[in-house]
Enzyme design. Structure first.
Site, PDB file in Angstrom:
ATOM      1  CB  SER A   1     -45.642  28.861   5.815  1.00  0.00           C
ATOM      2  OG  SER A   1     -45.720  30.053   5.087  1.00  0.00           O
TER       3      SER A   1
ATOM      4  CE1 TYR B   1     -51.165  29.402   8.149  1.00  0.00           C
ATOM      5  CE2 TYR B   1     -49.870  31.033   6.951  1.00  0.00           C
ATOM      6  CZ  TYR B   1     -50.271  29.724   7.139  1.00  0.00           C
ATOM      7  OH  TYR B   1     -49.747  28.739   6.331  1.00  0.00           O
TER       8      TYR B   1
ATOM      9  CE  LYS C   1     -48.814  26.586   8.853  1.00  0.00           C
ATOM     10  NZ  LYS C   1     -49.262  25.206   9.008  1.00  0.00           N
TER      11      LYS C   1
END
Ligand code: NAD
Ligand code: UDP
Length: 331
Positions: A124, A150, A154
């Protein structure tokens, strides 16, 4: 060529499965259905006339995962499975770290045990954190000031993948850094269907259009952007899915990251105006205070992917709105 797709019944995974099946790849899907529905498989079959093999398992269940690798030989793994709700990750960091990191490590261990070395990972733009400039190129340092758990998962997974690719040069790994995926397959048969009140702009606009929510709150109109609202790089999910197919040909020893974005930022207000044009009526909206953690603007520099993956976007935000309206009409 047989591809294992984790998270293949999810929003982006299902679109990639469609492209893979249409290109003649064999596909097996793993998903625990924590954020998707089994009926997606029927929709995939309607679009492609092919039904992928499906395993309802959790990546945290290592023995069952091992069994799947024992039973089939995969040439390639595409890894989409993960939890992705930014605000929820801040409230439930342990669940997010456990699911996303342990799930990925289990998958990588199974791949190594079974000599499956080709991996394409869903990363991302959030790995860039807050680099201080709005146009992101892959050579920017990642990991600084990432605001959510979150986003940190990544970043951490990318670091694990880099270490693994150094330790075992058999691995060919590509991380695709998605910008803001929107839209859905033009058939209207698969798409993004979040439960409850959505956090993301596109599903929120759709719920307002359907009359399920009274109005859109535009978070902030006093940013230093052309119209004062935030700008993002919205990429049609079908373009994004095709980027995965292009990445297959570019797999080589080591770890490599590519931005998948359009390179053109669009403001929240422009998104509302585009939707109103496509839908033929005004969308109720109001200006609200800024949302904590939002950057004013950022977008992809996609030239590395354009060059090395021989890939570029072809669809517009208008296409994305049209396809999403069609998806909603099919619900
Ligand atoms: P999604 O939630 O629709 O799909 C993810 C799928 O993974 C779901 O079907 C879910 O049930 C499954 N899953 C989650 N944890 C699992 C586990 N432990 N075992 C098995 N299955 C599990 O999300 P999406 O939008 O399709 O995103 C796919 C990937 O792309 C995710 O890794 C996400 O972080 C990443 N990504 C998404 C966006 C976005 O805006 N949608 C942006 C950047 C990156
Ligand atoms: N946004 C908004 N209202 C909403 C949801 C989002 O104004 O109800 C804005 C948000 O501030 C951001 C942009 O829309 O500038 C995209 O937000 P989204 O959550 O979809 O993606 P993000 O870029 O934050 O990952």
């Amino acid at each position: 060529m047989k591809v294992l797709v984790t998270g293949g019944t999810g929003y982006i995974g299902s679109h990639v499965v469609v492209e893979l099946l249409n290109q003649g790849y064999e596909v097996e899907i793993i998903d625990n259905l924590v954020n998707s529905k089994i009926t997606v498989l029927d929709q995939i079959e309607k679009i492609t006339n092919k039904k992928p093999i499906f395993h309802q398992i959790d990546l945290l269940d290592k023995p069952v995962l091992e069994q799947i690798f024992t039973n089939s030989h995969f040439d390639l793994v595409m890894h989409f499975a993960g939890l992705k709700a930014v605000a929820e990750s801040v409230e439930q960091p342990l669940r997010y770290y456990n699911n996303n990191l342990t799930g990925t490590i289990n998958l990588l261990e199974c791949m190594e045990n079974h000599h499956v070395y080709n991996l394409i990972f869903s990363s991302s733009a959030t790995v860039y954190g807050n680099p201080g400039i709005p146009e992101y190129t892959e050579n920017l340092e990642t990991g600084h000031n990432i605001s959510s758990s979150y986003g940190k998962t990544k970043y951490m997974i990318e670091e694990i993948l880099k270490d693994l690719a150094i330790a075992n040069p058999n691995f060919n790994i590509i991380a695709l850094r998605y910008f803001n995926p929107i839209g859905n397959h033009p058939s209207g048969l698969i798409g993004e269907d979040p439960n409850g009140i959505p956090n993301n702009l596109m599903p929120y606009i759709m719920k307002v259009a359907k009359g399920e929510l009274p109005e859109l709150s535009i978070y902030g109109n006093d940013y230093s952007t052309p119209d004062g609202t935030c700008r993002r790089d919205y990429i049609h999910v079908v373009d994004l899915a095709k980027g995965h197919l292009s990445a297959i040909d570019a797999l080589e020893s080591g770890f490599k990251a590519y931005n998948l974005g359009t390179g053109s930022p669009v403001s929240v207000l422009e998104m509302v105006q585009t939707f109103e044009k496509i839908n033929g009526k005004p969308l109720p909206h109001k200006f609200s205070p800024r949302r904590a953690g939002d950057l004013p603007e950022f977008w992809a520099n996609p030239s590395l992917a354009n060059r090395e993956l021989n890939w570029q976007t072809t669809l517009t935000t208008e296409d994305a709105f049209r396809d999403t309206i069609s998806f909603i009409e099919h619900q």
